[in-house]
Scaffold this motif. Structure first.
Motif, PDB file in Angstrom:
ATOM      1  N   GLN A   1       0.816  -1.211   0.000  1.00  0.00           N
ATOM      2  CA  GLN A   1       0.000   0.000   0.000  1.00  0.00           C
ATOM      3  C   GLN A   1       0.854   1.266   0.000  1.00  0.00           C
ATOM      4  N   SER A   2       1.834   1.309   0.892  1.00  0.00           N
ATOM      5  CA  SER A   2       2.619   2.545   0.966  1.00  0.00           C
ATOM      6  C   SER A   2       3.571   2.670  -0.221  1.00  0.00           C
ATOM      7  N   SER A   3       3.985   1.538  -0.799  1.00  0.00           N
ATOM      8  CA  SER A   3       4.800   1.642  -2.016  1.00  0.00           C
ATOM      9  C   SER A   3       3.991   2.323  -3.115  1.00  0.00           C
ATOM     10  N   ILE A   4       2.707   1.989  -3.197  1.00  0.00           N
ATOM     11  CA  ILE A   4       1.869   2.594  -4.228  1.00  0.00           C
ATOM     12  C   ILE A   4       1.612   4.064  -3.913  1.00  0.00           C
ATOM     13  N   MET A   5       1.292   4.337  -2.636  1.00  0.00           N
ATOM     14  CA  MET A   5       0.982   5.722  -2.270  1.00  0.00           C
ATOM     15  C   MET A   5       2.170   6.653  -2.504  1.00  0.00           C
ATOM     16  N   THR A   6       3.380   6.209  -2.161  1.00  0.00           N
ATOM     17  CA  THR A   6       4.540   7.068  -2.418  1.00  0.00           C
ATOM     18  C   THR A   6       4.876   7.056  -3.905  1.00  0.00           C
ATOM     19  N   GLY A   7       4.574   5.923  -4.566  1.00  0.00           N
ATOM     20  CA  GLY A   7       4.859   5.834  -5.999  1.00  0.00           C
ATOM     21  C   GLY A   7       4.048   6.830  -6.805  1.00  0.00           C
TER      22      GLY A   7
ATOM     23  N   ILE B   1       4.275   1.889 -12.350  1.00  0.00           N
ATOM     24  CA  ILE B   1       3.052   2.106 -13.123  1.00  0.00           C
ATOM     25  C   ILE B   1       2.306   3.333 -12.611  1.00  0.00           C
ATOM     26  N   VAL B   2       2.082   3.393 -11.293  1.00  0.00           N
ATOM     27  CA  VAL B   2       1.297   4.522 -10.771  1.00  0.00           C
ATOM     28  C   VAL B   2       2.098   5.821 -10.840  1.00  0.00           C
ATOM     29  N   ALA B   3       3.434   5.723 -10.840  1.00  0.00           N
ATOM     30  CA  ALA B   3       4.238   6.945 -10.946  1.00  0.00           C
ATOM     31  C   ALA B   3       4.005   7.604 -12.296  1.00  0.00           C
ATOM     32  N   ARG B   4       3.955   6.796 -13.351  1.00  0.00           N
ATOM     33  CA  ARG B   4       3.687   7.368 -14.670  1.00  0.00           C
ATOM     34  C   ARG B   4       2.278   7.947 -14.732  1.00  0.00           C
ATOM     35  N   MET B   5       1.303   7.179 -14.192  1.00  0.00           N
ATOM     36  CA  MET B   5      -0.066   7.676 -14.225  1.00  0.00           C
ATOM     37  C   MET B   5      -0.211   8.936 -13.376  1.00  0.00           C
ATOM     38  N   GLY B   6       0.434   8.932 -12.206  1.00  0.00           N
ATOM     39  CA  GLY B   6       0.356  10.087 -11.314  1.00  0.00           C
ATOM     40  C   GLY B   6       1.058  11.316 -11.869  1.00  0.00           C
ATOM     41  N   ALA B   7       2.072  11.100 -12.699  1.00  0.00           N
ATOM     42  CA  ALA B   7       2.787  12.231 -13.285  1.00  0.00           C
ATOM     43  C   ALA B   7       1.895  12.958 -14.279  1.00  0.00           C
ATOM     44  N   LYS B   8       1.029  12.189 -14.968  1.00  0.00           N
ATOM     45  CA  LYS B   8       0.146  12.795 -15.954  1.00  0.00           C
ATOM     46  C   LYS B   8      -1.125  13.319 -15.297  1.00  0.00           C
ATOM     47  N   THR B   9      -1.645  12.550 -14.342  1.00  0.00           N
ATOM     48  CA  THR B   9      -2.895  12.888 -13.665  1.00  0.00           C
ATOM     49  C   THR B   9      -2.667  12.911 -12.158  1.00  0.00           C
ATOM     50  N   PRO B  10      -2.279  14.055 -11.623  1.00  0.00           N
ATOM     51  CA  PRO B  10      -1.989  14.102 -10.188  1.00  0.00           C
ATOM     52  C   PRO B  10      -3.208  13.771  -9.323  1.00  0.00           C
ATOM     53  N   ASP B  11      -4.415  13.869  -9.907  1.00  0.00           N
ATOM     54  CA  ASP B  11      -5.637  13.571  -9.156  1.00  0.00           C
ATOM     55  C   ASP B  11      -5.638  12.158  -8.616  1.00  0.00           C
ATOM     56  N   LEU B  12      -4.810  11.309  -9.213  1.00  0.00           N
ATOM     57  CA  LEU B  12      -4.771   9.908  -8.810  1.00  0.00           C
ATOM     58  C   LEU B  12      -4.391   9.768  -7.339  1.00  0.00           C
ATOM     59  N   ALA B  13      -3.578  10.694  -6.847  1.00  0.00           N
ATOM     60  CA  ALA B  13      -3.166  10.638  -5.445  1.00  0.00           C
ATOM     61  C   ALA B  13      -4.373  10.765  -4.527  1.00  0.00           C
ATOM     62  N   GLN B  14      -5.429  11.487  -4.988  1.00  0.00           N
ATOM     63  CA  GLN B  14      -6.651  11.629  -4.190  1.00  0.00           C
ATOM     64  C   GLN B  14      -7.490  10.358  -4.244  1.00  0.00           C
ATOM     65  N   LEU B  15      -7.449   9.709  -5.413  1.00  0.00           N
ATOM     66  CA  LEU B  15      -8.315   8.553  -5.653  1.00  0.00           C
ATOM     67  C   LEU B  15      -7.728   7.285  -5.035  1.00  0.00           C
ATOM     68  N   MET B  16      -6.404   7.219  -4.996  1.00  0.00           N
ATOM     69  CA  MET B  16      -5.711   5.998  -4.634  1.00  0.00           C
ATOM     70  C   MET B  16      -6.115   5.399  -3.280  1.00  0.00           C
ATOM     71  N   PRO B  17      -6.273   6.226  -2.218  1.00  0.00           N
ATOM     72  CA  PRO B  17      -6.627   5.624  -0.927  1.00  0.00           C
ATOM     73  C   PRO B  17      -7.898   4.770  -1.001  1.00  0.00           C
ATOM     74  N   PHE B  18      -8.858   5.184  -1.851  1.00  0.00           N
ATOM     75  CA  PHE B  18     -10.116   4.434  -1.924  1.00  0.00           C
ATOM     76  C   PHE B  18      -9.916   3.102  -2.641  1.00  0.00           C
ATOM     77  N   ILE B  19      -9.130   3.156  -3.732  1.00  0.00           N
ATOM     78  CA  ILE B  19      -8.834   1.925  -4.458  1.00  0.00           C
ATOM     79  C   ILE B  19      -8.104   0.957  -3.535  1.00  0.00           C
ATOM     80  N   LEU B  20      -7.131   1.497  -2.801  1.00  0.00           N
ATOM     81  CA  LEU B  20      -6.314   0.647  -1.942  1.00  0.00           C
ATOM     82  C   LEU B  20      -7.130   0.058  -0.803  1.00  0.00           C
ATOM     83  N   ARG B  21      -8.070   0.846  -0.264  1.00  0.00           N
ATOM     84  CA  ARG B  21      -8.871   0.329   0.829  1.00  0.00           C
ATOM     85  C   ARG B  21      -9.771  -0.801   0.337  1.00  0.00           C
ATOM     86  N   THR B  22     -10.329  -0.612  -0.861  1.00  0.00           N
ATOM     87  CA  THR B  22     -11.153  -1.676  -1.431  1.00  0.00           C
ATOM     88  C   THR B  22     -10.327  -2.943  -1.616  1.00  0.00           C
ATOM     89  N   TRP B  23      -9.146  -2.750  -2.145  1.00  0.00           N
ATOM     90  CA  TRP B  23      -8.254  -3.887  -2.372  1.00  0.00           C
ATOM     91  C   TRP B  23      -7.951  -4.586  -1.045  1.00  0.00           C
TER      92      TRP B  23
END
Lengths: 259, 309
Positions: B123-129, B204-226
């Motif tokens: 989880q934290s690897s993705i969040m920092t990624g 993967i998420v670093a590339r996506m986050g670089a283009k769409t920074p909004d992903l950092a807001q969305l990620m906690p919800f995806i991760l919690r579901t996971w």
């Protein structure tokens, strides 16, 4: 260019009809509200919400080894954008930039890691530029001495967020200048240092040029351009207005700006 | 001022050169100049990255120590944070919801803590990624280095963080009666595989986050579901007992569940091989290699576009 034999001129940077366009998202609607953003997404109007800023329009020049090139022009004329494109940090809309090796851009806004100490920043900056651990260890003291950070006490072991903007800019310049670059670009970094540091860094820029590098310098201080550069590019509204020896171009520029 | 405008600037600067008349591309070719900011070939990229290995390691260590530098207790939080996390989950799922069904308390508490720590690693690897590029634009715009250094460095930082958590984990596991044995040696390959997997995801998420920074807001919800789907606080086997075999298998091949189950199997005496899906090592290896290689190539494909203003 008087000190160079024309036959020995080796190009290090070639800009060929370079155009750069920024795409700014969400600037056109005028409203930054959530509903405006939502309607943009719903209508899938990618192009509608995007405003294009044509920052550099067809700039071409060739810079040679051992040259110090100054870039002047009023605010927003595309100087920093041009440097970023040369450094390969901004993709060109059309046209190309060819460079010898990897140019390094050193700007005022180039924050390193603010939550880390100056010491760590020196080590990490050196490693990131591709220096080996031994090289960083060897040059560490030189970098710190050059920056003059420790002149007023032991500041190098404090986090960078505690530094004044002048101190931070000095440290950044010192780190970037520690390595011999093929092409080094300096974006108003000297403006923030005090007089003593400016003299030191001008000297270092001369050294870097001697070690077969090309230096680009952006500055609004005509004196520091005069002191360091032998050629000047004058940009206005993204177009190259003049390219020639320092004195000539600065004279015209000063006439233009009404000094 | 019209007489000062020089449109033919190429002719001006090249006038004294013997290379007069050559096009920019020919001139560049003659002196071996390359297009600035072009993406290096994959093999060359890997080599550049290897050259920066000291930077990657030093950066991850610096970030790790800087993480709690503003806190009064300092580095103690390295251990206290995972411990508090485990405490909260135990209180809610162990005490209030009794999610421990099918397991004794001696197994459930180490089961839960292992799950929390292993999942937190991913989880934290993705969040920092996600913020590896978008949160370090200053660095990206100031210095040139292969950009993959950043997400890899952040994944490495999380690995070091996990090693702190492992100390806590060992104490808890031993405290509940599972003593170190040969099976503990499995921890090393498990961590290696999970680290590869995490690094791939971070890229993967670093590339996506670089283009769409909004992903950092969305990620906690995806991760919690996971997390809730992965059986961090309950055993998938027991919870889904009675559902179809295929459904249980599908839930179990989830990489997060695989790594958690492997770690529990290695550490906890009362958590036997019967809890693991068939071919568990093969599945783990598959996930690690595919996600790492895929993530690396995916990240590399956009190398020249990171740090765009």
């Amino acid at each position: 260019m008087a000190d160079l034999n024309p036959g020995e001129q080796i190009p290090t940077v070639i800009a060929d009809e370079l155009h750069i366009v920024y795409r700014v998202h969400g600037a056109k609607t005028g409203k930054g509200s959530a509903t405006a953003a939502l309607s943009r997404i719903v209508k899938r109007g990618e192009e509608r919400g995007v405003r294009k800023v044509h920052a550099v329009k067809g700039v071409s020049f060739v810079a040679y080894r051992g040259e110090a090139v100054g870039l002047i022009g009023s605010n927003g004329s595309g100087k920093s954008t041009l440097l970023r494109a040369i450094a390969g940090l901004l993709p060109a809309e059309s046209g190309k930039v060819y460079t010898n090796g990897q140019p390094s851009l050193l700007g005022v806004n180039a924050a390193l890691m603010n939550d880390l100490t100056g010491e760590r920043n020196v080590i990490l900056g050196g490693l990131a530029m591709g220096m080996s651990r031994e090289q960083v260890r060897e040059r560490y003291q030189d970098i710190v001495d050059f920056s003059g950070i420790n002149e007023k006490g032991d500041f190098i072991t404090l986090p960078m967020r505690t530094y004044s903007s002048g101190m931070a800019a000095r440290l950044r310049f010192s780190i970037a200048a520690a390595k011999d670059h093929d092409v080094l670009m300096i974006d108003e970094a000297l403006a923030t240092g005090d007089r003593k540091f400016q003299v030191r860094s001008e000297e270092r820029i001369r050294e870097l040029r001697k070690s077969a590098g090309t230096v680009f310098l952006v500055s609004h201080n005509n004196k520091s351009i005069r002191d360091t550069c032998d050629r000047v590019l004058w940009l206005e509204r993204g177009e190259l207005r003049m390219d020639g020896p320092t004195d000539e171009v600065i004279k015209e520029y000063e006439k233009f700006t009404g000094k | 001022m019209s007489e000062t405008t020089h449109d033919g600037t190429v002719a001006l600067s090249a006038a004294v050169s013997p290379d007069e008349g050559m096009t920019a591309a020919q001139l560049a070719a003659k002196y071996g100049l390359t297009v600035s900011g072009a993406r290096p070939a994959l093999v060359e990229y890997v080599r550049q990255l290897w050259d920066r290995r000291h930077f990657i390691l030093a950066f991850s260590q610096a970030k790790l120590t800087a993480q709690y530098s503003q806190a009064k207790l300092g580095q103690l939080w390295q251990v206290a944070t995972p411990l508090l996390n485990a405490g909260v989950y135990y209180f809610i799922f162990g005490v209030i919801l009794h999610a421990s069904r099918g397991m004794s308390q001696d197994v459930y508490i180490p089961f839960l803590v292992t799950g929390v720590f292993v999942f937190t690693f991913t989880q934290s690897s993705i969040m920092t990624g996600v913020r590896a590029i978008s949160g370090n634009l200053g660095l990206v715009r100031a210095l040139h280095f292969p950009r993959a250094s950043l997400p890899i460095s952040f994944a490495l930082q999380q690995l070091q963080q996990l090693l702190f958590s492992m100390i806590v984990l060992f104490i808890i596991v031993i405290g509940f009666g599972s003593y170190p044995g040969m099976s503990w040696l499995l921890i090393l390959p498990i961590l290696a595989l999970q680290f590869l997997f995490n690094t791939g995801l971070a890229l993967i998420v670093a590339r996506m986050g670089a283009k769409t920074p909004d992903l950092a807001q969305l990620m906690p919800f995806i991760l919690r579901t996971w997390m809730y789907m992965s059986g961090v606080m309950f055993s998938i086997n027991h919870m889904l007992a009675g559902r179809s075999e295929a459904f249980i298998r599908a839930m179990q091949v989830n990489p997060a569940a695989i790594f958690m189950d492997l770690m529990r199997y290695a550490l906890i005496d009362g958590y036997g091989a019967s809890n693991l899906p068939p071919h568990v090592w093969g599945i783990a290896l598959f996930w690690s290699v595919v996600v790492f290689v895929g993530g690396f190539v995916y990240f590399w494909k956009a190398e020249e576009r990171y740090g765009r203003g």
